[in-house]
Design a protein around this motif. Structure first.
Motif, PDB file in Angstrom:
ATOM      1  N   SER A 290      44.485   8.025 154.680  1.00 39.80           N
ATOM      2  CA  SER A 290      43.631   8.243 153.503  1.00 39.80           C
ATOM      3  C   SER A 290      43.989   9.565 152.838  1.00 39.80           C
ATOM      4  CB  SER A 290      42.149   8.218 153.910  1.00 39.80           C
ATOM      5  OG  SER A 290      41.895   9.126 154.959  1.00 39.80           O
ATOM      6  N   TRP A 291      43.983   9.524 151.497  1.00 43.79           N
ATOM      7  CA  TRP A 291      44.345  10.692 150.688  1.00 43.79           C
ATOM      8  C   TRP A 291      43.367  10.836 149.534  1.00 43.79           C
ATOM      9  CZ3 TRP A 291      48.614  13.743 151.870  1.00 43.79           C
ATOM     10  CH2 TRP A 291      49.533  13.206 152.789  1.00 43.79           C
ATOM     11  N   VAL A 292      43.138  12.078 149.112  1.00 47.69           N
ATOM     12  CA  VAL A 292      42.396  12.352 147.880  1.00 47.69           C
ATOM     13  C   VAL A 292      43.180  13.383 147.078  1.00 47.69           C
ATOM     14  CG1 VAL A 292      40.087  11.804 148.731  1.00 47.69           C
ATOM     15  CG2 VAL A 292      41.012  14.099 149.060  1.00 47.69           C
ATOM     16  N   PHE A 293      42.991  13.348 145.761  1.00 47.06           N
ATOM     17  CA  PHE A 293      43.650  14.317 144.888  1.00 47.06           C
ATOM     18  C   PHE A 293      42.867  14.368 143.584  1.00 47.06           C
ATOM     19  CE2 PHE A 293      44.987  10.455 143.011  1.00 47.06           C
ATOM     20  CZ  PHE A 293      45.452  10.724 141.733  1.00 47.06           C
ATOM     21  N   GLY A 294      43.272  15.232 142.692  1.00 51.32           N
ATOM     22  CA  GLY A 294      42.622  15.337 141.393  1.00 51.32           C
ATOM     23  C   GLY A 294      42.210  16.764 141.127  1.00 51.32           C
ATOM     24  N   ALA A 295      40.925  17.040 141.336  1.00 55.55           N
ATOM     25  CA  ALA A 295      40.429  18.400 141.125  1.00 55.55           C
ATOM     26  C   ALA A 295      40.955  19.336 142.208  1.00 55.55           C
ATOM     27  CB  ALA A 295      38.912  18.409 141.134  1.00 55.55           C
ATOM     28  N   MET A 296      41.379  18.756 143.337  1.00 57.37           N
ATOM     29  CA  MET A 296      41.935  19.550 144.436  1.00 57.37           C
ATOM     30  C   MET A 296      43.394  19.129 144.642  1.00 57.37           C
ATOM     31  SD  MET A 296      40.873  16.537 145.446  1.00 57.37           S
ATOM     32  CE  MET A 296      39.100  16.761 145.509  1.00 57.37           C
ATOM     33  N   SER A 300      45.121  15.137 152.801  1.00 58.94           N
ATOM     34  CA  SER A 300      45.001  14.025 153.736  1.00 58.94           C
ATOM     35  C   SER A 300      43.640  14.093 154.416  1.00 58.94           C
ATOM     36  CB  SER A 300      46.114  14.087 154.787  1.00 58.94           C
ATOM     37  OG  SER A 300      45.878  13.119 155.796  1.00 58.94           O
ATOM     38  N   CYS A 301      42.838  13.041 154.240  1.00 56.35           N
ATOM     39  CA  CYS A 301      41.518  13.018 154.878  1.00 56.35           C
ATOM     40  C   CYS A 301      41.643  12.989 156.391  1.00 56.35           C
ATOM     41  CB  CYS A 301      40.729  11.798 154.406  1.00 56.35           C
ATOM     42  SG  CYS A 301      40.383  11.786 152.634  1.00 56.35           S
ATOM     43  N   ASP A 302      42.773  12.503 156.902  1.00 54.75           N
ATOM     44  CA  ASP A 302      42.970  12.440 158.350  1.00 54.75           C
ATOM     45  C   ASP A 302      43.003  13.830 158.969  1.00 54.75           C
ATOM     46  OD1 ASP A 302      43.328   9.668 157.901  1.00 54.75           O
ATOM     47  OD2 ASP A 302      45.431  10.031 157.419  1.00 54.75           O
ATOM     48  N   GLU A 303      43.303  14.836 158.150  1.00 51.92           N
ATOM     49  CA  GLU A 303      43.416  16.198 158.659  1.00 51.92           C
ATOM     50  C   GLU A 303      42.163  17.027 158.390  1.00 51.92           C
ATOM     51  OE1 GLU A 303      46.892  17.677 156.760  1.00 51.92           O
ATOM     52  OE2 GLU A 303      48.239  16.205 157.694  1.00 51.92           O
ATOM     53  N   MET A 304      41.161  16.419 157.747  1.00 52.74           N
ATOM     54  CA  MET A 304      39.940  17.152 157.431  1.00 52.74           C
ATOM     55  C   MET A 304      38.959  17.091 158.590  1.00 52.74           C
ATOM     56  SD  MET A 304      39.389  16.071 153.433  1.00 52.74           S
ATOM     57  CE  MET A 304      38.135  17.305 153.140  1.00 52.74           C
ATOM     58  N   PRO A 305      38.038  18.049 158.679  1.00 51.13           N
ATOM     59  CA  PRO A 305      37.042  18.041 159.757  1.00 51.13           C
ATOM     60  C   PRO A 305      36.230  16.753 159.760  1.00 51.13           C
ATOM     61  CG  PRO A 305      37.038  20.139 158.604  1.00 51.13           C
ATOM     62  CD  PRO A 305      37.923  19.235 157.819  1.00 51.13           C
ATOM     63  N   GLU A 306      35.799  16.353 160.943  1.00 51.68           N
ATOM     64  CA  GLU A 306      35.079  15.085 161.093  1.00 51.68           C
ATOM     65  C   GLU A 306      33.794  15.049 160.277  1.00 51.68           C
ATOM     66  OE1 GLU A 306      34.964  11.273 162.317  1.00 51.68           O
ATOM     67  OE2 GLU A 306      36.521  12.721 162.822  1.00 51.68           O
ATOM     68  N   GLY A 307      33.154  16.196 160.095  1.00 51.55           N
ATOM     69  CA  GLY A 307      31.891  16.227 159.373  1.00 51.55           C
ATOM     70  C   GLY A 307      32.031  16.020 157.871  1.00 51.55           C
ATOM     71  N   GLY A 312      33.611   9.918 150.466  1.00 53.27           N
ATOM     72  CA  GLY A 312      33.227   8.531 150.720  1.00 53.27           C
ATOM     73  C   GLY A 312      34.355   7.628 151.173  1.00 53.27           C
ATOM     74  N   LEU A 313      35.551   8.182 151.479  1.00 54.72           N
ATOM     75  CA  LEU A 313      36.680   7.336 151.869  1.00 54.72           C
ATOM     76  C   LEU A 313      36.780   7.114 153.374  1.00 54.72           C
ATOM     77  CD1 LEU A 313      39.530   8.469 149.450  1.00 54.72           C
ATOM     78  CD2 LEU A 313      37.694   6.806 149.125  1.00 54.72           C
ATOM     79  N   ARG A 314      35.915   7.792 154.141  1.00 55.69           N
ATOM     80  CA  ARG A 314      35.938   7.543 155.584  1.00 55.69           C
ATOM     81  C   ARG A 314      34.559   7.800 156.182  1.00 55.69           C
ATOM     82  NH1 ARG A 314      39.080  12.609 158.466  1.00 55.69           N
ATOM     83  NH2 ARG A 314      37.468  14.144 158.057  1.00 55.69           N
TER      84      ARG A 314
END
Length: 314
Positions: A290-296, A300-307, A312-314
């Motif tokens: 999963s990935w997000v982009f745009g304003a940021m 990779s959402c896989d590398e973001m903290p669990e909290g 809304g992608l995971r």
């Protein structure tokens, strides 16, 4: 001389005896003229008297033909243009090379579609909706909709009004999506149209316009009118499936018209005459990528903290 000959021949042609006096001949001619005029007037009067029954018969025939036509036909098409805030789901993960091209692309939406991506859209928050509606939609996560355009057409001479609908034959299964890419919201108003969840919640579908009435039942005060010179009407529909699910469903609508003022429920059909089936998808529960982009920057959402819910992608 010619006039004298005509005066001599005409009385005999009208049945005046050859030996009749001039006075009697004139009387016969006057009677014949009056009879001719009366005959013409009688014919005109008869034609006039026949106009109304003829027009009535034609109107009845037109109404019978009109009543025999389908009240309306419906077509459903996915939204083609890229929304400003979108999500793309794919049934496989992207390769390292595809990820590189995705990050370098000036049109990420089109690139992902070319790889088989299926577009969804972030459902705008209905901040002007009634509190009762906000309470049943507030669950701490952004909602994602599978949006389509429904077009209603009619060739009827008289108006047809669709004033209610309901979801039918709902079936859902687990999403097969493995990868998800999102361009999250950066603020903005809701689109004009309607919204419903699957299964439908109380009062749905609701109005999404950023105007008075947002979040209120759409068919509570509105209807779709076609016919009567207005060939088509349509709606932008935001369908929201349960997270991790792909659903198929039909629509049953209620309509009124001149021939059936009491109204009638009918199941919508596709162009083959089969019950219309609409496919509505959500994001997968646990995407492998999963990935997000745009304003940021690309993240990779896989590398973001669990909290962090990663928009809304995971």
């Amino acid at each position: 001389m010619a006039d004298d000959g005509l005066r001599a021949v005409l009385p005999e042609a009208l049945g005046v005896p050859a030996g009749a006096s001039r006075r009697k001949r004139r009387l016969w001619l006057a009677v014949a003229a009056v009879s001719t005029v009366l005959g013409m007037l009688g014919g005109a009067l008869l034609a006039y008297l026949m106009i109304e029954p003829s027009v009535t018969k034609e109107n009845d025939s037109n109404k019978a033909y009109d009543a025999g036509q389908p009240p309306f036909t419906v077509s459903v098409q996915p939204e083609q243009s890229a929304p400003s805030e979108w999500v793309m789901v794919l049934d496989r993960t992207l390769t390292d090379e595809e990820v590189r091209k995705m990050k370098a692309s000036s049109d990420v939406f089109s690139y992902l579609k070319s790889l088989g991506g299926r577009p969804l859209a972030y459902a705008p928050y209905l901040e002007h909706a009634p509190q009762r509606y906000l309470e049943q939609t507030a669950h701490g996560s952004m909602e994602v909709s599978d949006t389509f355009k429904m077009t209603v057409m009619s060739t009827r001479q008289y108006a047809v009004a669709i004033n209610d609908w309901e979801v039918t034959d709902l079936t859902c299964r687990k999403s097969t999506a493995q990868a998800v890419v999102g361009q999250p919201p950066q603020g903005g108003a809701a689109y004009e149209g309607i919204r419903l969840h699957l299964p439908s919640r109380a009062d749905e579908p609701v109005l999404t316009d950023d105007t008075q009435g947002q979040g209120e039942p759409y068919f509570g005060s509105r209807f779709i009118e076609v016919g009567n010179g207005q060939s088509s009407g349509g709606l932008r529909v935001e369908g929201i499936a349960p997270r991790g699910q792909v659903c198929e469903w039909g629509i049953r609508v209620h309509y009124n018209d001149t021939y059936r003022p009491e109204g009638r429920w009918v199941q919508l059909q596709d162009d083959k005459g089969e019950p219309l089936r609409i496919r509505t998808e959500s994001v997968p529960e646990n995407p492998r990528q999963s990935w997000v982009f745009g304003a940021m920057p690309w993240t990779s959402c896989d590398e973001m903290p669990e909290g962090d819910d990663c928009y809304g992608l995971r």
